[in-house]
Design a protein around this motif. Structure first.
Motif, mmCIF file in Angstrom:
data_model
loop_
_atom_site.group_PDB
_atom_site.id
_atom_site.type_symbol
_atom_site.label_atom_id
_atom_site.label_comp_id
_atom_site.label_asym_id
_atom_site.label_seq_id
_atom_site.Cartn_x
_atom_site.Cartn_y
_atom_site.Cartn_z
ATOM 1 N N ALA A 324 6.902 -18.105 -3.343
ATOM 2 C CA ALA A 324 7.073 -16.979 -2.415
ATOM 3 C C ALA A 324 6.011 -17.061 -1.323
ATOM 4 N N LYS A 325 4.790 -17.377 -1.754
ATOM 5 C CA LYS A 325 3.672 -17.469 -0.822
ATOM 6 C C LYS A 325 3.913 -18.593 0.186
ATOM 7 N N GLN A 326 4.407 -19.699 -0.326
ATOM 8 C CA GLN A 326 4.624 -20.840 0.555
ATOM 9 C C GLN A 326 5.694 -20.525 1.613
ATOM 10 N N HIS A 327 6.756 -19.869 1.166
ATOM 11 C CA HIS A 327 7.798 -19.477 2.118
ATOM 12 C C HIS A 327 7.249 -18.489 3.136
ATOM 13 N N TYR A 328 6.444 -17.557 2.642
ATOM 14 C CA TYR A 328 5.850 -16.546 3.516
ATOM 15 C C TYR A 328 4.976 -17.208 4.585
ATOM 16 N N ASN A 329 4.120 -18.135 4.134
ATOM 17 C CA ASN A 329 3.242 -18.822 5.089
ATOM 18 C C ASN A 329 4.043 -19.591 6.138
ATOM 19 N N PHE A 330 5.119 -20.208 5.684
ATOM 20 C CA PHE A 330 5.963 -20.975 6.596
ATOM 21 C C PHE A 330 6.567 -20.033 7.650
ATOM 22 N N ALA A 331 7.062 -18.891 7.181
ATOM 23 C CA ALA A 331 7.661 -17.921 8.104
ATOM 24 C C ALA A 331 6.611 -17.407 9.093
ATOM 25 N N LYS A 332 5.414 -17.151 8.596
ATOM 26 C CA LYS A 332 4.327 -16.671 9.456
ATOM 27 C C LYS A 332 4.081 -17.651 10.589
ATOM 28 N N LYS A 333 4.193 -18.913 10.231
ATOM 29 C CA LYS A 333 3.907 -19.959 11.205
ATOM 30 C C LYS A 333 4.985 -20.016 12.296
ATOM 31 N N ILE A 334 6.222 -19.828 11.914
ATOM 32 C CA ILE A 334 7.285 -20.088 12.891
ATOM 33 C C ILE A 334 7.925 -18.838 13.497
ATOM 34 N N PHE A 335 7.737 -17.671 12.891
ATOM 35 C CA PHE A 335 8.344 -16.457 13.450
ATOM 36 C C PHE A 335 7.542 -15.973 14.660
ATOM 37 N N PRO A 336 8.201 -15.299 15.617
ATOM 38 C CA PRO A 336 7.474 -14.676 16.710
ATOM 39 C C PRO A 336 6.424 -13.712 16.140
ATOM 40 N N LYS A 337 5.276 -13.668 16.790
ATOM 41 C CA LYS A 337 4.144 -12.933 16.212
ATOM 42 C C LYS A 337 4.382 -11.415 16.137
ATOM 43 N N ASN A 338 5.275 -10.901 16.981
ATOM 44 C CA ASN A 338 5.473 -9.447 16.992
ATOM 45 C C ASN A 338 6.369 -8.947 15.854
ATOM 46 N N ILE A 339 6.828 -9.855 15.018
ATOM 47 C CA ILE A 339 7.674 -9.422 13.899
ATOM 48 C C ILE A 339 6.835 -9.305 12.646
ATOM 49 N N GLU A 340 6.824 -8.098 12.067
ATOM 50 C CA GLU A 340 5.964 -7.901 10.908
ATOM 51 C C GLU A 340 6.661 -8.344 9.624
ATOM 52 N N ILE A 341 6.012 -9.262 8.943
ATOM 53 C CA ILE A 341 6.534 -9.689 7.641
ATOM 54 C C ILE A 341 5.410 -9.558 6.628
ATOM 55 N N ASP A 342 5.762 -9.488 5.337
ATOM 56 C CA ASP A 342 4.699 -9.366 4.337
ATOM 57 C C ASP A 342 5.143 -9.951 3.005
ATOM 58 N N ILE A 343 4.182 -10.012 2.103
ATOM 59 C CA ILE A 343 4.501 -10.548 0.779
ATOM 60 C C ILE A 343 3.993 -9.601 -0.290
ATOM 61 N N LEU A 344 4.797 -9.426 -1.317
ATOM 62 C CA LEU A 344 4.437 -8.536 -2.409
ATOM 63 C C LEU A 344 4.328 -9.387 -3.665
ATOM 64 N N SER A 345 3.149 -9.326 -4.308
ATOM 65 C CA SER A 345 3.033 -10.101 -5.541
ATOM 66 C C SER A 345 2.397 -9.231 -6.615
ATOM 67 N N GLY A 346 2.394 -9.732 -7.829
ATOM 68 C CA GLY A 346 1.785 -8.999 -8.921
ATOM 69 C C GLY A 346 0.322 -8.724 -8.625
ATOM 70 N N LYS A 347 -0.262 -9.620 -7.837
ATOM 71 C CA LYS A 347 -1.694 -9.527 -7.540
ATOM 72 C C LYS A 347 -2.034 -8.487 -6.476
#
Ligand code: ADP
Ligand code: MG
Length: 683
Positions: A324-347
Motif C-alpha cells: 500500500a505504501k509503495q503504491h501511495y509513494n508512486f502516486a505521490k510522485k506522479i499525481f498533480p501536487k494539488n490533489i490530496e491523497i493519503d494512506i491509512l495503516s495499522g501504524k
C-alpha cells in the motif's frame, strides 16, 4: 422403484436415507459429504463379481465364490483366539464357515441349521477342508448376492455392505430430472440423460470410462453450472446503473510528463477499456490481469486520477501495508501536487487517523491507500466512485460477489491479479467479470536468467553472490521454512541467515512472518534504501513489492514450490536495468517430474505459458490462488482432459446469454451444483 422428477430429493441431508443415522452422518460429514447429491460423486474403486455360483466340489482356492449350503453343525470353542465354526454342506461336499469376533447368537441367526442359505466369500483350504472366513454375504435371498458388488473407498466406521446398501437406495430413488441441456448439447453426448449417466457412473464395470458419453455429459454439467452462475452474476452486475464519470479533459495525460517511460500497447489498451467502463452508465466490475512486472499499478493509478478529476473519491486496497505504501509513494510522485491523497495503516496514530476519517468524509482527501482495513465502519466516504483492489487472487467467487456490492451502485470496481490463468479456465474462474489482460512486458525489461544448482554447489553460489554484492547489487534469499523442523528436511530462513551472516557479516538481514509488523517494515525499508545487501526471507516477499535494485533471487528447495509461485518470486527481481538472475537450489535427488518443472521455469519467463505447463504437470488444483476459486470443487471435470468441454461451455454460455433471457430451466442444474449457494441470490 420410485420414479419422480423432483431434484430436491438430492439436496436432502443424509438422515433422509433409510438406515442412516447420526453416526454415519457425522462420519461422512468429515469427508465433506453433507447431502445425498454429494454422495453421488464418490465413485466405486473396484468390484467383486459374486454372480458365479458353484458347488462345493467345484470351488477353487483363493477365488471369491458364491454357494448355497445347509449349516449342519456349530462349534463354539469358547477359548480365546479360537474362532467359532459352522460346518455346512451341499450335495457335493463340506465347507466350514469361520468367524472371528462374532457372537454365537448372531451366527445362529444368520446360519440356522438345516436351512438353505447362500453365502459368498474367498475360498480357503485348511486341514483337508474348504473354508470361508467371515463370509461377507449371508442371506436367504440369493438375488442380493449373485451379482457384481461395488467396492468403494471406505472410511472408518462404515463397511462395504452397509455403504453399498446406501448407494443402492439412492440410485433406486434417483429422480428423472427434466433435461436442462439444449438439443444440440444433448446430441453431443448421444442423448445420455442425467439419471442414466449417474447409474452408469456407479456401475463398477465402467470404472475409468472417462471418454464415455455419460461421463463427459456429467463433467459438462459441472462446467456449465459454474459458468452459468458466473454469467448470471455478471449479468446482474451489468444491469446496475450508475452516474457516469465525466472526464473533463483527459487530464491524466499530465501524468505522462512525470513518467520516465511510455506505456506498452497492452497497458494502453487496458487503460482504454477501463476508461470506457468508468465513463459508461453501467457499473464496472473488471479484472486487470497481468504477469508480475507487467505494470498494472500505473494503469490503475491513471484511471484513478481520471475518476478523481471527475469529482469522485478513489480507494486502493493492497494485500499488505508495505505494498500500500509503495503504491501511495508512486502516486505521490506522479499525481498533480494539488490533489490530496493519503494512506491509512495499522501504524497510523489515532490523531492522524481521525483527521483522515474527517477528510474522507468531507471529501478533501481524493484518494486513499491501505489494506482491507480501509473498509471499516468508521470510514464514511463523501463520494466514493472507484475501488481498486490489488493482488486479488486471494478471493473466491463468493467474496468477489460481496466486493461487487461494495460502495454502492456508483462505485466502479477494478481487481488486479498477477496470477496468470490457463486460457481454458479463464471463463470458469472469472466468468463473473470483464477482463483486461496485459501480456506484453515493458520494453526495457530484460528476462531474468534462471539457473538450477544442487545444494552441494553452494560455494559456487556464494562466489556468485559475492561478485554481485561487489557490483552494488542486492540479493533475495528465499527459504521454505522459518525455523528448522525435525519433521521436514527443508532449509530454514533462520539457519540460512546465520550461515550467510558468517560469510557476509555486515550485509545480511532476515524477514519472516513471525517478525513484528513495524520491524518488518523497517527491514524492508532498509533493504529498499540499500542499507544491507542480502535479505533472507520466507515467501512473504512474494506479493507485489517493487525492489528495482534487487538483482538476484536464490530460492532454496525450489522443488517444494509451485511453478507459478516460483515465477512470482522470480518476478521480485529484474525490475531495474541490469541483468537479473534467479538461482534455484535443490537437493540432488530430484524426481523426473521436478526436473521437468524446473526446466519449464528455465525456458520461459511468461507467466501464462508457465501456468499452462504447471497445470499439465500437477493438475490445476495446485496452481497458485486456485484453492478458493471454486474450481477445485469439480468432481469429474478436468481442465486438461476436458479442455474441449470447457470450450463448449464457453460457447454454450454465449448462446444462452443471447437466446435465453430466462434461465429457469437450468434451475435444477444450478441448485444442485452450486455448493456455494450463490444461486439463492440470483434466481
Ligand atoms: P505489476 O504488474 O507486477 O504490479 P508494477 O505495476 O509494480 O507491476 O510495475 C513494475 C515496474 O515496472 C514498476 O517499477 C513500474 O514503474 C515499471 N513500469 C510499469 N510500466 C512500465 C513501462 N511501460 N515501461 C517501463 N517500466 C514500466
Ligand atoms: Mg503489482
Amino acid at each position: 422403484m420410485k420414479n419422480n422428477n423432483n431434484y430436491e430429493y438430492l439436496l436432502n441431508n443424509l438422515t433422509k436415507i433409510k438406515g442412516v443415522g447420526k453416526k454415519t452422518t457425522e462420519i461422512l460429514k468429515k469427508k465433506g459429504i453433507t447431502n445425498i447429491f454429494d454422495l453421488l460423486w464418490r465413485l466405486p474403486k473396484s468390484y467383486i463379481d459374486r454372480s458365479n455360483k458353484s458347488k462345493i466340489n467345484e470351488l477353487q482356492i483363493g477365488q471369491v465364490s458364491t454357494i448355497t449350503i445347509k449349516p449342519i453343525k456349530y462349534s463354539f470353542p469358547r477359548i480365546k483366539n479360537l474362532p467359532n465354526k459352522v460346518t455346512c454342506q451341499d450335495e457335493t461336499g463340506y465347507i466350514d464357515c469361520i468367524f472371528f469376533n462374532s457372537y454365537e447368537g448372531y451366527i445362529k441367526k444368520i446360519l440356522p441349521l438345516n436351512v438353505n442359505i447362500t453365502i459368498s466369500g474367498k475360498i480357503g483350504y485348511y486341514k483337508n477342508k474348504y473354508q470361508i472366513t467371515n463370509p461377507t454375504y449371508v442371506s436367504e435371498d440369493t438375488s442380493i448376492i449373485e451379482k457384481v458388488h461395488n467396492k468403494y473407498r471406505l472410511t472408518d466406521g462404515i463397511n462395504q455392505k452397509y455403504y453399498n446398501k446406501i448407494i443402492e437406495q439412492i440410485l433406486n430413488n434417483l429422480p428423472s430430472i427434466p433435461e436442462w441441456h439444449s438439443n444440440k448439447i444433448q446430441k453431443k453426448f448421444n442423448n445420455q440423460k442425467w439419471r442414466e449417466s449417474i447409474i452408469k457412473l456407479h456401475d463398477a464395470k465402467n470404472i475409468g470410462n472417462f471418454q464415455s458419453d455419460y461421463y463427459r455429459r456429467l463433467a459438462f454439467d459441472e462446467i456449465l453450472a459454474s459458468m452459468l452462475i458466473s454469467s448470471e452474476i455478471r449479468k446482474k452486475i451489468k444491469k446496475i446503473k450508475k452516474e457516469n464519470k465525466i472526464f473533463k479533459v483527459d487530464e491524466a495525460k499530465t501524468i505522462f510528463n512525470n513518467l520516465d517511460f511510455e506505456l506498452t500497447n497492452d497497458q494502453k489498451r487496458a487503460l482504454n477499456e477501463i476508461n470506457l467502463d468508468l465513463k459508461s452508465k453501467n457499473k464496472m466490475f473488471r479484472l486487470l490481469q497481468g504477469d508480475v512486472g507487467s505494470g498494472k499499478t500505473i494503469v490503475s493509478l491513471i484511471s484513478a486520477l481520471n475518476v478523481v478529476k471527475s469529482d469522485y473519491q478513489v480507494a486502493l486496497m493492497a494485500p499488505t501495508e508495505i505494498l500500500a505504501k509503495q503504491h501511495y509513494n508512486f502516486a505521490k510522485k506522479i499525481f498533480p501536487k494539488n490533489i490530496e491523497i493519503d494512506i491509512l495503516s495499522g501504524k497510523t496514530e489515532m490523531k492522524k487517523k481521525k483527521l483522515i476519517y474527517e477528510k474522507i468524509k468531507n471529501g478533501k482527501i481524493k484518494m486513499i491507500f491501505g489494506t482491507h482495513t480501509l473498509f471499516q465502519k468508521k470510514m464514511n466516504f463523501n463520494n466514493l466512485g472507484y475501488i481498486i483492489i490489488d493482488e486479488q487472487h486471494k478471493f473466491g467467487v463468493k467474496q468477489r460477489k460481496n466486493l461487487s456490492d461494495k460502495g454502492g451502485s456508483n462505485c466502479d470496481v477494478l481487481l488486479m491479479s498477477a496470477t496468470p490463468i490457463p486460457r481454458t479456465l479463464i471463463m470458469s474462474i472469472y466468468g463473473d467479470m470483464d477482463i483486461s489482460i496485459i501480456r506484453e512486458k515493458p520494453k526495457n525489461r530484460k528476462s531474468v536468467i534462471t539457473y538450477s544448482k544442487p545444494d552441494s554447489k553452494i560455494n559456487d553460489v556464494i562466489k556468485f553472490v559475492r561478485k554481485e554484492i561487489d557490483d552494488g547489487n542486492q540479493i533475495f534469499w528465499v527459504c521454505p521454512l522459518i525455523e528448522d523442523s525435525k519433521k521436514i528436511d527443508h532449509e530454514s530462513a533462520i539457519k540460512k541467515f546465520k550461515y550467510l551472516k558468517n560469510i557476509f557479516p555486515d550485509s545480511v538481514d532476515i524477514l519472516h512472518g513471525n517478525i513484528d509488523k513495524n520491524k518488518k517494515e523497517e527491514i524492508l525499508n532498509n533493504f529498499l534504501n540499500k542499507k544491507f545487501s542480502i535479505l533472507v526471507s520466507t515467501t512473504i516477499i512474494e506479493v507485489g513489492i517493487d525492489f528495482p535494485n534487487a538483482n538476484v533471487i536464490v530460492i532454496e528447495n525450489a522443488n517444494k514450490f509451485g511453478l507459478s509461485q516460483l515465477h512470482q518470486l522470480r518476478g521480485r527481481v529484474g525490475r531495474g536495468h541490469k541483468q537479473a538472475s534467479c538461482i534455484l537450489l535443490f537437493k540432488s535427488n530430484l524426481s523426473e517430474n521436478a526436473r521437468k518443472r524446473i526446466n519449464i521455469l528455465k525456458s520461459s519467463n511468461d507467466g501464462f505459458v508457465i501456468s499452462e505447463e504447471d497445470m499439465k504437470l500437477r493438475g490445476f488444483g495446485d496452481l497458485l490462488g486456485f484453492k478458493q476459486s471454486g474450481l477445485k470443487n469439480y468432481k469429474l471435470a478436468d481442465p486438461i482432459h476436458n479442455a474441449d468441454l470447457f470450450k463448449l461451455g464457453e460457447n454454450e454460455i454465449l448462446r444462452i446469454e443471447r437466446e435465453e433471457p430466462n434461465i429457469k430451466r437450468y434451475k435444477p442444474l444450478l441448485k444442485l451444483y452450486d455448493q456455494a449457494d450463490i444461486i439463492n441470490d440470483i434466481i
